[in-house]
Design a protein around this motif. Structure first.
Motif, mmCIF file in Angstrom:
data_model
loop_
_atom_site.group_PDB
_atom_site.id
_atom_site.type_symbol
_atom_site.label_atom_id
_atom_site.label_comp_id
_atom_site.label_asym_id
_atom_site.label_seq_id
_atom_site.Cartn_x
_atom_site.Cartn_y
_atom_site.Cartn_z
ATOM 1 N N VAL A 6 65.784 66.252 33.893
ATOM 2 C CA VAL A 6 64.703 66.150 32.910
ATOM 3 C C VAL A 6 64.152 67.535 32.580
ATOM 4 O O VAL A 6 63.988 67.904 31.405
ATOM 5 N N VAL A 7 63.873 68.314 33.610
ATOM 6 C CA VAL A 7 63.308 69.653 33.399
ATOM 7 C C VAL A 7 64.309 70.550 32.668
ATOM 8 O O VAL A 7 63.939 71.295 31.748
ATOM 9 N N ALA A 8 65.584 70.487 33.051
ATOM 10 C CA ALA A 8 66.598 71.307 32.400
ATOM 11 C C ALA A 8 66.726 70.945 30.923
ATOM 12 O O ALA A 8 66.853 71.829 30.056
ATOM 13 N N CYS A 9 66.697 69.658 30.615
ATOM 14 C CA CYS A 9 66.800 69.226 29.219
ATOM 15 C C CYS A 9 65.584 69.673 28.406
ATOM 16 O O CYS A 9 65.714 70.093 27.245
ATOM 17 N N MET A 10 64.405 69.609 29.009
ATOM 18 C CA MET A 10 63.200 70.065 28.313
ATOM 19 C C MET A 10 63.272 71.568 28.040
ATOM 20 O O MET A 10 62.868 72.048 26.976
ATOM 21 N N GLY A 11 63.819 72.329 29.004
ATOM 22 C CA GLY A 11 63.929 73.766 28.825
ATOM 23 C C GLY A 11 64.864 74.144 27.698
ATOM 24 O O GLY A 11 64.533 74.981 26.844
ATOM 25 N N VAL A 12 66.043 73.530 27.669
ATOM 26 C CA VAL A 12 66.993 73.882 26.616
ATOM 27 C C VAL A 12 66.508 73.378 25.257
ATOM 28 O O VAL A 12 66.734 74.027 24.224
ATOM 29 N N ALA A 13 65.817 72.238 25.218
ATOM 30 C CA ALA A 13 65.267 71.739 23.955
ATOM 31 C C ALA A 13 64.233 72.715 23.392
ATOM 32 O O ALA A 13 64.157 72.928 22.173
ATOM 33 N N LEU A 14 63.443 73.322 24.280
ATOM 34 C CA LEU A 14 62.419 74.264 23.839
ATOM 35 C C LEU A 14 63.038 75.471 23.147
ATOM 36 O O LEU A 14 62.639 75.852 22.044
ATOM 37 N N VAL A 15 64.041 76.096 23.778
ATOM 38 C CA VAL A 15 64.566 77.339 23.205
ATOM 39 C C VAL A 15 65.432 77.081 21.971
ATOM 40 O O VAL A 15 65.454 77.905 21.051
ATOM 41 N N ILE A 16 66.132 75.944 21.906
ATOM 42 C CA ILE A 16 66.952 75.669 20.719
ATOM 43 C C ILE A 16 66.078 75.223 19.547
ATOM 44 O O ILE A 16 66.295 75.633 18.399
ATOM 45 N N SER A 17 65.075 74.395 19.810
ATOM 46 C CA SER A 17 64.174 73.986 18.724
ATOM 47 C C SER A 17 63.424 75.188 18.167
ATOM 48 O O SER A 17 63.094 75.234 16.975
ATOM 49 N N SER A 18 63.191 76.185 19.014
ATOM 50 C CA SER A 18 62.527 77.409 18.557
ATOM 51 C C SER A 18 63.387 78.183 17.571
ATOM 52 O O SER A 18 62.863 78.938 16.747
#
Length: 524
Positions: free
Chosen positions: A29-41
């Motif tokens: 969950v944490v890993a997915c949230m992290g990658v979603a943050l930087v790609i959505s940015s």
């Protein structure tokens, strides 16, 4: 940078059994949230560029670099950042990246000149370069190989859907607040991710090789120079001496990097991996997926807003169905990949993606939302089918002690593919649009022709103020836009179809082998 947590919080590659199932799920969950943050940015600021231009008096070139500065720095630092995580601790690398990203996201709230925003975004890209490979390598270190495909599939699905998340989030924020709210959201989300990251275990290899600083410098320079040339190509032209010099220099540096790595005892990246069918298939597949995805977004988002007349928020909701097949196929990866094999899976996915791009050419000026949605679902089915398998192929081909570097290769191919997709689609679109419209503007005043041929958005803005000729200019603009969009999407579809043929020939099948003709050639 070194993680100092005691066991069992600090895991080596052989300590995957130390984590319970619940803790692995939380790590996912944490890993997915992290990658979603930087790609959505990467994508979120596209919806705010007009507001930023009005508020800061930024030029079009400066607006381009507000977005591309982040991508350029992210791409060139991925491999060194992944290696640092393997060597010193993946959670430590993730935390450092999140801190840099969060602080850089706060900067545009205090400094609002275009140059300062560009610099802040570039620094945020440096932080993102530590975050992306760390999220995936943490997963592959924590999950046993029997469960790894499912975890990687979910991570890849979230990474592929993050562009939609970026559009939706920024569209909602701009609907209620100013453009600064996007940076507030980045900073707050980054701070929250720092807290969440402290709850997951770290991992690093106790016998990890020393860092290859020469290799890191060479590959960082190669990617930076190459991507810079690709980014500048649509504005300057592919035959511009500066563009050709950058692209050529990037390729030369990449060749030098390969020669250097072949002679080093502890290379940053064993370039012989690209001779492995599974690794090569994964790298080509990921590159082409993001090439097609970002090239498609570049032209179709403009179609939705300029021709269909959607607001940024409605546009975000219009493309939201793209995420559904990605998430579904990401979860189902452990079921269909062993049955179909890498070759058939990626070949089928790329062909479906190419077909979806061709179906987009059926769109017209008066097309409905359903006319847009069904080709979008065809496309996203193809993307979803081969996103997770290509990522798994890259990660599975690399030893456990190099998972951070493998993740960085996966991420770097995404960034290079995205930059190429935008550049190719943008160049073809600009050339075809200008050719299609210029010949039809003889009846309009000279001061209208140049700006209208340069940009469809500017042409439609002029049409609103032109009086009786406004409706005619708007119709001509829409027609030229569709002609240019069709050319761009056809070119992308053709490249993807060629890649599908390569995969059909080169990729290993369900039995782990390539086609007989390839095996015969390799023996010779």
């Amino acid at each position: 940078m070194v993680d100092t947590l005691a066991q069992p919080e600090h895991l080596s590659g052989s300590s995957v059994a130390a984590l319970s199932k619940g803790r692995r799920i939380w790590l996912l969950v944490v890993a997915c949230m992290g990658v979603a943050l930087v790609i959505s940015s990467m994508i979120a600021l596209n919806t705010a560029l007009s507001d930023i231009a009005v508020a800061t008096s930024a030029t079009q070139t400066q607006l381009t670099w507000v977005v591309d500065g982040y991508t350029l720095v992210l791409a060139c630092l991925l491999l060194p950042a992944g290696a640092i995580g393997d060597r010193y601790g993946r959670r430590g690398a993730l935390l450092i990246g999140l801190v840099i990203f969060s602080l850089a996201s706060v900067a545009p709230l205090m400094f609002d000149s275009p140059t300062q925003i560009i610099v802040a975004r570039a620094v945020a890209g440096a932080g993102a370069a530590f975050v992306m490979p760390a999220t995936l390598s943490l997963l592959t270190a924590a999950y046993p190989k029997s469960e790894r495909n499912k975890a990687v599939g979910i991570w890849a699905a979230v990474a592929g859907s993050a562009t939609v998340i970026g559009f939706l989030g920024s569209g909602l924020l701009l609907h209620y607040w100013s453009w600064q709210s996007i940076f507030w959201a980045f900073a707050i989300a980054g701070a929250a991710m720092i807290a969440l990251t402290c709850t997951v275990p770290s991992s690093r290899e106790s016998d990890a090789a020393p860092l290859d600083w020469w290799g890191a410098g060479l590959i960082g320079a190669a990617v930076a120079v190459f991507v810079f040339g690709v980014i500048e190509a649509p504005a300057r032209g592919w035959t511009d001496p500066g563009v050709l010099t950058c692209i050529s220099a990037g390729l030369v540096l990449a060749v030098v990097f390969a020669f250097v790595e072949l002679r080093r005892r502890f290379p940053l990246l064993d370039v012989r991996l690209f001779g492995r069918p599974d690794f090569a298939t994964g790298a080509v597949g990921v590159t082409l997926l993001f090439f097609a995805n970002f090239g498609f977004f570049f032209v179709v988002i403009q179609y939705i807003q300029l021709v269909m007349g959607y607001t940024p928020l409605r546009t975000a909701f219009a493309i939201a169905p793209l995420a559904v097949p990605l998430l579904v196929f990401g979860v189902l990866t452990p079921w269909y990949l062993p049955r179909m094999g890498l070759r058939l899976t990626v070949f089928s996915g790329l062909l479906i993606l190419s077909a979806g791009l061709l179906c987009m050419q059926l769109l017209e000026v008066g097309s409905t939302y359903w006319d847009l949605t069904w080709p979008l679902l065809v496309m996203s089915t193809g993307i979803g089918l081969c996103t997770a398998p290509t990522t798994s192929a890259i990660m599975g081909a690399v030893p456990d002690e190099k998972q951070g570097v493998a993740s960085a290769v996966n991420d770097a191919t995404r960034e290079i593919g995205a930059a190429l997709g935008i550049a190719v689609a943008g160049s073809i679109f600009a050339a075809q649009y200008a050719d299609a419209l210029t010949s039809r503007l003889s009846a309009f005043p000279p001061e209208v022709r140049g700006p209208a041929a340069d940009s469809p958005a500017e042409a439609l803005a002029i049409a609103e103020e032109l009086g009786p000729q406004g409706a005619q200019l708007a119709d001509l603009t829409a027609s030229a836009f569709l002609q240019a969009m069709d050319s761009s999407l056809f070119a992308i579809a053709a490249v993807v179809a060629v890649a599908a043929v390569f995969v059909a020939i080169w990729a290993p099948g369900r039995n782990g082998r390539q086609l007989r003709v390839v095996r015969r050639l390799s023996r010779r």
